[in-house]
Motif scaffolding. Sequence first.
Motif, PDB file in Angstrom:
ATOM      1  N   ASN A   1      -0.319-102.199  89.010  1.00 36.34           N
ATOM      2  CA  ASN A   1      -0.376-101.443  87.533  1.00 36.34           C
ATOM      3  C   ASN A   1      -1.196-100.235  87.824  1.00 36.34           C
ATOM      4  OD1 ASN A   1       1.037-103.561  86.497  1.00 36.34           O
ATOM      5  ND2 ASN A   1      -0.677-104.862  85.756  1.00 36.34           N
ATOM      6  N   ASN A   2      -1.976-100.101  88.741  1.00 36.97           N
ATOM      7  CA  ASN A   2      -2.490 -98.674  89.155  1.00 36.97           C
ATOM      8  C   ASN A   2      -1.535 -97.663  89.281  1.00 36.97           C
ATOM      9  OD1 ASN A   2      -4.618 -97.162  91.138  1.00 36.97           O
ATOM     10  ND2 ASN A   2      -5.379 -98.142  89.358  1.00 36.97           N
ATOM     11  N   GLY A   3      -0.395 -98.216  90.112  1.00 38.74           N
ATOM     12  CA  GLY A   3       0.581 -97.297  90.276  1.00 38.74           C
ATOM     13  C   GLY A   3       1.429 -96.904  88.623  1.00 38.74           C
TER      14      GLY A   3
ATOM     15  N   VAL B   1      -3.820 -86.992  92.256  1.00 36.28           N
ATOM     16  CA  VAL B   1      -4.189 -88.224  91.376  1.00 36.28           C
ATOM     17  C   VAL B   1      -4.080 -89.464  92.257  1.00 36.28           C
ATOM     18  CG1 VAL B   1      -3.912 -89.665  89.353  1.00 36.28           C
ATOM     19  CG2 VAL B   1      -3.709 -87.153  89.232  1.00 36.28           C
ATOM     20  N   ASP B   2      -5.009 -89.945  92.429  1.00 37.26           N
ATOM     21  CA  ASP B   2      -5.000 -91.525  93.541  1.00 37.26           C
ATOM     22  C   ASP B   2      -4.797 -92.742  92.429  1.00 37.26           C
ATOM     23  OD1 ASP B   2      -5.591 -93.790  94.688  1.00 37.26           O
ATOM     24  OD2 ASP B   2      -7.848 -93.303  95.287  1.00 37.26           O
ATOM     25  N   ALA B   3      -3.432 -93.136  92.267  1.00 29.67           N
ATOM     26  CA  ALA B   3      -3.212 -94.180  91.608  1.00 29.67           C
ATOM     27  C   ALA B   3      -2.552 -95.516  92.550  1.00 29.67           C
ATOM     28  CB  ALA B   3      -2.058 -93.912  90.382  1.00 29.67           C
ATOM     29  N   LEU B   4      -3.142 -95.464  93.736  1.00 28.21           N
ATOM     30  CA  LEU B   4      -2.527 -96.374  94.777  1.00 28.21           C
ATOM     31  C   LEU B   4      -2.985 -97.730  94.377  1.00 28.21           C
ATOM     32  CD1 LEU B   4      -2.825 -94.051  97.769  1.00 28.21           C
ATOM     33  CD2 LEU B   4      -0.916 -94.989  96.980  1.00 28.21           C
ATOM     34  N   PHE B   5      -4.337 -97.935  94.337  1.00 30.53           N
ATOM     35  CA  PHE B   5      -4.938 -99.433  94.136  1.00 30.53           C
ATOM     36  C   PHE B   5      -6.056 -99.193  93.248  1.00 30.53           C
ATOM     37  CE2 PHE B   5      -3.111 -99.451  98.250  1.00 30.53           C
ATOM     38  CZ  PHE B   5      -2.030-100.317  98.208  1.00 30.53           C
ATOM     39  N   GLY B   6      -6.119-100.281  92.407  1.00 25.64           N
ATOM     40  CA  GLY B   6      -7.358-100.160  91.599  1.00 25.64           C
ATOM     41  C   GLY B   6      -7.914-101.575  91.627  1.00 25.64           C
ATOM     42  N   ALA B   7      -8.041-102.313  90.563  1.00 24.07           N
ATOM     43  CA  ALA B   7      -8.597-103.783  90.618  1.00 24.07           C
ATOM     44  C   ALA B   7      -7.967-104.495  91.492  1.00 24.07           C
ATOM     45  CB  ALA B   7      -8.459-104.117  89.181  1.00 24.07           C
TER      46      ALA B   7
ATOM     47  N   ALA C   1      -9.185 -90.208  90.710  1.00 18.78           N
ATOM     48  CA  ALA C   1      -8.909 -91.586  90.796  1.00 18.78           C
ATOM     49  C   ALA C   1      -8.659 -92.008  89.626  1.00 18.78           C
ATOM     50  CB  ALA C   1     -10.104 -92.236  91.597  1.00 18.78           C
ATOM     51  N   ILE C   2      -7.762 -93.043  89.387  1.00 13.43           N
ATOM     52  CA  ILE C   2      -7.582 -94.113  88.341  1.00 13.43           C
ATOM     53  C   ILE C   2      -8.248 -95.299  88.628  1.00 13.43           C
ATOM     54  CG2 ILE C   2      -5.656 -95.136  86.875  1.00 13.43           C
ATOM     55  CD1 ILE C   2      -3.717 -92.768  87.401  1.00 13.43           C
ATOM     56  N   ASP C   3      -8.780 -95.878  87.775  1.00  9.98           N
ATOM     57  CA  ASP C   3      -9.776 -96.762  87.410  1.00  9.98           C
ATOM     58  C   ASP C   3     -10.835 -96.895  88.846  1.00  9.98           C
ATOM     59  OD1 ASP C   3     -10.521 -99.401  86.589  1.00  9.98           O
ATOM     60  OD2 ASP C   3      -9.281-100.596  87.569  1.00  9.98           O
ATOM     61  N   THR C   4     -10.372 -96.774  90.177  1.00 12.55           N
ATOM     62  CA  THR C   4     -11.501 -96.771  91.028  1.00 12.55           C
ATOM     63  C   THR C   4     -10.665 -95.775  92.079  1.00 12.55           C
ATOM     64  OG1 THR C   4     -10.641 -98.692  92.198  1.00 12.55           O
ATOM     65  CG2 THR C   4     -12.536 -98.938  90.818  1.00 12.55           C
ATOM     66  N   PRO C   5     -11.391 -95.195  93.163  1.00 15.09           N
ATOM     67  CA  PRO C   5     -10.832 -94.645  94.247  1.00 15.09           C
ATOM     68  C   PRO C   5     -10.309 -95.849  95.022  1.00 15.09           C
ATOM     69  CG  PRO C   5     -13.147 -93.900  93.782  1.00 15.09           C
ATOM     70  CD  PRO C   5     -13.009 -94.957  93.015  1.00 15.09           C
ATOM     71  N   SER C   6      -8.985 -95.688  95.231  1.00 12.33           N
ATOM     72  CA  SER C   6      -8.342 -96.755  96.011  1.00 12.33           C
ATOM     73  C   SER C   6      -9.269 -97.133  97.381  1.00 12.33           C
ATOM     74  CB  SER C   6      -6.960 -96.342  96.309  1.00 12.33           C
ATOM     75  OG  SER C   6      -6.231 -96.175  95.355  1.00 12.33           O
ATOM     76  N   GLY C   7      -9.422 -98.467  97.498  1.00 15.79           N
ATOM     77  CA  GLY C   7     -10.311 -98.963  98.427  1.00 15.79           C
ATOM     78  C   GLY C   7     -11.656 -99.243  98.493  1.00 15.79           C
TER      79      GLY C   7
HETATM   80  K   LIG Z   1      -7.056 -95.850  92.361  1.00 20.80           K
END
Ligand SMILES: [K+]
Length: 495
Positions: A69-71, A129-135, A161-167
């Motif tokens: 969903n982050n994607g 825009v980093d939308a790779l991984f969030g929660a 970063a969306i939600d969190t920086p991925s990682g």
């Molecule tokens: K992210």
Amino acid sequence: MNMLISESVLTNRQCALLTVGQMAEADRRSVAAGVSSFELMANAGAAVAHEIECHWTPRPVLVLCGPGNNGGDGFVTAHVLAEAGWPVRVAMLGSRFSLKDEARQHAQRWVGEVEALSPEVLEGAELIVDALFGAGLSRPLQDQALETLAAASHGTVPIVAIDTPSGVMGDSGESLGAVPAVLTVTFFRKKPGHLLLPGRDLCGEVIVADIGTPKAVLDAIAPQTYENHPALWLANLPRATSDTDKHSRGHALIFGGYPMTGAARMAARGAARAGSGLTTIAVPEIAFPIYATVLDSIMVRPWLTPEDFGHLLNGSRFSAWLIGPGAGVDKETFGHALAMLATGRPTIIDADAITAFQDEPGALDRAIHGPCVLTPHESEFRRVFDPFGDKLTRTRAAARRCGAVVVLKGSDTVIAAPDGRAIINANAPPTLATAGTGDVLSGIILGLLAQGMSAFDSAAAGVWLHGAAAAEFGPGLLAEDLPDLLPAVFRRLYS
Ligand SMILES: [K+]
Ligand SMILES: NC(=O)C1=CN([C@@H]2O[C@H](COP(=O)(O)OP(=O)(O)OC[C@H]3O[C@@H](n4cnc5c(N)ncnc54)[C@H](O)[C@@H]3O)[C@@H](O)[C@H]2O)[C@H](O)CC1
């Protein structure tokens, strides 16, 4: 930055932090209340696009989308920015056809090309825009995700970063390969990982966007973790009124060590500036002239034998005590700390007095039965408590085990109560990393405890006031500056 005034409109509900699991529950409850997942994702992506438009002028944007969903949020962001006329490209880890539900629906609205994720796609991008991984991150970043983000971090192109920086792990702030963002946009409420290190540093500026989650879901979730803010304790902060006299503002007692006498003096000034009506340092007789010649309103009380010290404690004049700063790690400190705890009156165990229990941590647990605050830094913590787990988990476990409020200090100080409540503090500037600032902190907490504030509120307020005082001064700070900075902090808090 006028943090005190602009943030004072917050309520404690707004300071709540949600775990990854609680955030998923918030989503489920939102859907049950009639706000669809599709709508939540549309609002999330639109909020990210809006923040980008507020922070930057139009420029070539590359959105890196992940398989969850982050994607999905990333596809919405790409779509909204493109509609606004920005040049946008999308690169994805995996295939857009493996996306599920609302992420799949939003991805279908993206009519442009979807490139395969690799470091080469970064070419030409002026905003990433980093939308790779969030929660949903469940294991360390690897392969294309790791390599592409690493390559992005070597350049000068800003990352949002969306939600969190991925990682970054949302519950702990631990990094499994994340790279720093300049801006992170998260939704509804922050998570602990936005405040705990290294997560906080990797997030850059954090914006919390409203995506239509009904506020009532918080009542059902009943969060136990908060970001430290005056909204949590300002109403309970002791304030003098026209019928106050010095005795009703409490009497703080500090164990004054020898030969290291400066620590207790700084703690005493912290207690007095925090509003304690009377402040006394009890000192071994040999040290009396040293203490007495450099103190004015703070009283010095000499004692000759440990029994004398015990008699002092059993008198009724004192409302709270502190032992630790400059106390020395020895059997005497261990005995004096036990004597303080045996009274059941509000007690702070700090510094050497924590280390004094290193061979017998169980004795500390058995002795605590009244209001008590422990203020260890990491090394002191490890001497008496279990060192395993993230900072929030460790501090909570320690508080539960010993029955005291535990303040685990650092840039991301965690304050935990035995009943499971916890607060993460984020206002402490790095200038606090200098000798003696911990002594002033325990003194400030003591001053509040002495006036009758609860242990948890005193600890939270004390940590926040300490950080605000340091921020007030700026570079060149010495621990002894801190007490005299408190009046300005109080003035602004009450304005
Ligand atoms: K992210
Ligand atoms: N209220 C809200 O906060 C909303 C947030 N939204 C966004 O949704 C994500 C969370 O989505 P989720 O699908 O649960 O997780 P991710 O997108 O992070 O991806 C999970 C996906 O990835 C796999 N995976 C996990 N770790 C790895 C790894 N290291 N390498 C490869 N693959 C990995 C995992 O198995 C899953 O398949 C939240 O962050 C927000 O951005 C909603 O859009 C709106 C409401």
